[in-house]
Design an enzyme around this catalytic site. Sequence first.
Site, short mmCIF file in Angstrom:
data_model
loop_
_atom_site.label_atom_id
_atom_site.label_comp_id
_atom_site.label_asym_id
_atom_site.label_seq_id
_atom_site.Cartn_x
_atom_site.Cartn_y
_atom_site.Cartn_z
N CYS A 2 0.82 -1.19 0.00
CA CYS A 2 0.00 0.00 0.00
C CYS A 2 0.86 1.25 0.00
O CYS A 2 2.07 1.19 -0.12
CB CYS A 2 -0.90 0.00 1.24
SG CYS A 2 -1.77 -1.57 1.49
N LEU A 51 -3.54 -1.70 -1.81
CA LEU A 51 -3.51 -2.74 -2.83
C LEU A 51 -3.79 -4.04 -2.09
O LEU A 51 -2.94 -4.53 -1.34
CB LEU A 51 -2.15 -2.79 -3.54
CG LEU A 51 -2.00 -3.81 -4.66
CD1 LEU A 51 -2.89 -3.44 -5.85
CD2 LEU A 51 -0.54 -3.89 -5.12
N ASP A 104 -2.13 -9.47 7.83
CA ASP A 104 -0.81 -9.41 8.45
C ASP A 104 -0.57 -8.09 9.19
O ASP A 104 0.24 -8.04 10.11
CB ASP A 104 0.28 -9.62 7.40
CG ASP A 104 0.19 -8.66 6.23
OD1 ASP A 104 -0.90 -8.12 5.97
OD2 ASP A 104 1.22 -8.45 5.55
#
Length: 645
Positions: A2, A51, A104
């Site tokens: 991202c 993303l 994560d």
Amino acid sequence: MCGLLGFIAAEGAAEKYVDAVAAALPCMHHRGPDDSGTWHDDTVVFGFNRLSIIDIAHSHQPLQWGPEGEADRYALTFNGEIYNYIELREELQKAGYTFNTEGDGETIVVGFHHWGADVVNHLRGMFAFAIWDTKNRSLFMARDQFGIKPLYYATTPAGTAFSSEKKCILSMAESIGLDESLDVRALAHYTDLQYVPEPESLHQNIRRLESGSYATISPSGELQEKRWFEPRFPVKKVASGDEDAVFQKIAEALEDSVAKHMRADVTVGSFLSGGIDSTAIATLAKRHNPDLLTFTTGFEREGYSEVDVAAESAAAIGAEHIVKVVSPEEFANAIPKIMWYLDDPVADPALVPLYFVAAEARKHVKVVLSGEGADELFGGYTIYKEPLSLAPFEKLPTPINRVLGKLGDALPEGMRGKSLLQRGTTPMEERYYGNARSFNYQQLERVLREVRPEWDHREVTAPIYAKSKDMDPVARMQHLDLFTWMRGDILVKADKITMANSLELRVPFLDKVVFEAAETLPHDLKISHGTTKYALRKAMERIVPAHVLNRKKLGFPVPIRHWLAGEELYAWAKSTIQDSQTDHLYNKQEVLKMLDEHREAMTSGSGPDHSRRLWTVLAFMVWHGIFVEKRIDPQIDQRDYPVQL
């Protein structure tokens, strides 16, 4: 994967900066076209572009979490991937923590609450993140050990801005009172080395958090930075007969790394150049994805094609292979766009073919693996052989070395033996500056308007060399490259150019477990049997196709020295120099002279090859035309962003 952006207000009242952060987010839409959002309290504003790779339906950011009784104590923005997040999650759950997502990112913030700053030592992955602790009123920022993911910051009287991309901070300059002056010292370093070394940027008031470092920032703007990772290369001798155990350890570490790098909720492909690094990664990746797609790029030249080598390797491992061949016209037209994505120029022509192969890959996959880092970890550069060839000079008395050095200086340019004498009588700290240097100091004086002796490459390399005095010569070179060439060129282009295409690139060699297997290797298991990366080649014997094992690394070679002298790029280069409004920074007449000298040399077959030096200046001039003059339009718009998969 991202893009993060944030601002910590010096006097509270963060709300008045929310619009500035929101308005800056589209500057890095390419880093996260799937989702976007902001969060703020009275002190901090976080912005984020996502993303989606893992836990696609959830794990939105900015992410809030808190332990029992302290709901939403922390806010997180995170760029990267944590490959051992499943194992960390299980460990933290056993310690009594609960999770709200399957992603994560949450493991970072829960781990930060549990371990504090030491959370970075538990993470196996690539990352740049910021955590705001609403209770202690402090911001914690960190980068991964090698610097795979970028993080810029700038402090003004209004507060501190931080972001994955410098252009976002620049777009907020007026709102936060940021002086956008260029850093002429950083320009000298760039011109010398072909990249801007960390922690600098070409804007004197915007800096980068260094690789393997973390920092805490208070609302007052006080920043305390600490290095949490320092490669040591504690070389150990390997007894005869014990080599196989070393090779097996490397193979197991890399197999485990690739397995964890394949963790994703989207399709993962692989770049493939045909050398051992990318072929090893692709071969191991195919075990986890039988339908693996591989990608390469190149330039068709009479009598030779780089793409054929990669295609042969793809056929050998049974992968479907996709090729993008780049024309000189495509190459030239893409340069402004690429400089915009880079934030600061990097004078590596391989950026351009990488841009095109990333664009091609993004049509098919959302994540690719690549072989960056193998050379630095396992001794892959031919220059690493130099300490062995120069060893006899170290045995000579100092007076004799001085005489030989003067003899080398007196020999005519190009005469056989001159370079050997000069390098053999020069200490490593002065002769080796990493894998890139465009100009010597005398050339810098002719080209740059402002340059000082203390600004040469040693200003960058001396502090790094000071930390490696106890290492063997090859390890010292590797150590230097980790902090210069790799993080200044290799990883900048790997991150910026793939993310320009909303493509996540993962680098399994740059993994903490793989590094642990590599850092103790003696030099005779790196440079041996007439080859480089000897231990890696032996470790991959049973994995990589035989025809690849001893093939030289190709990467994405660019015929730039021929193009700058021919009709492909000569006219473009000349007009770029003439039109550039950089007369106060560069001696443009000297640069034009270099261009004509280069053309004559390539035509006649004798004379200086100025291609690297020219490309360094040309890249900056394009960058300057975009970010300073605002004369060059990089032609970035929504049509350039790939379709979402």
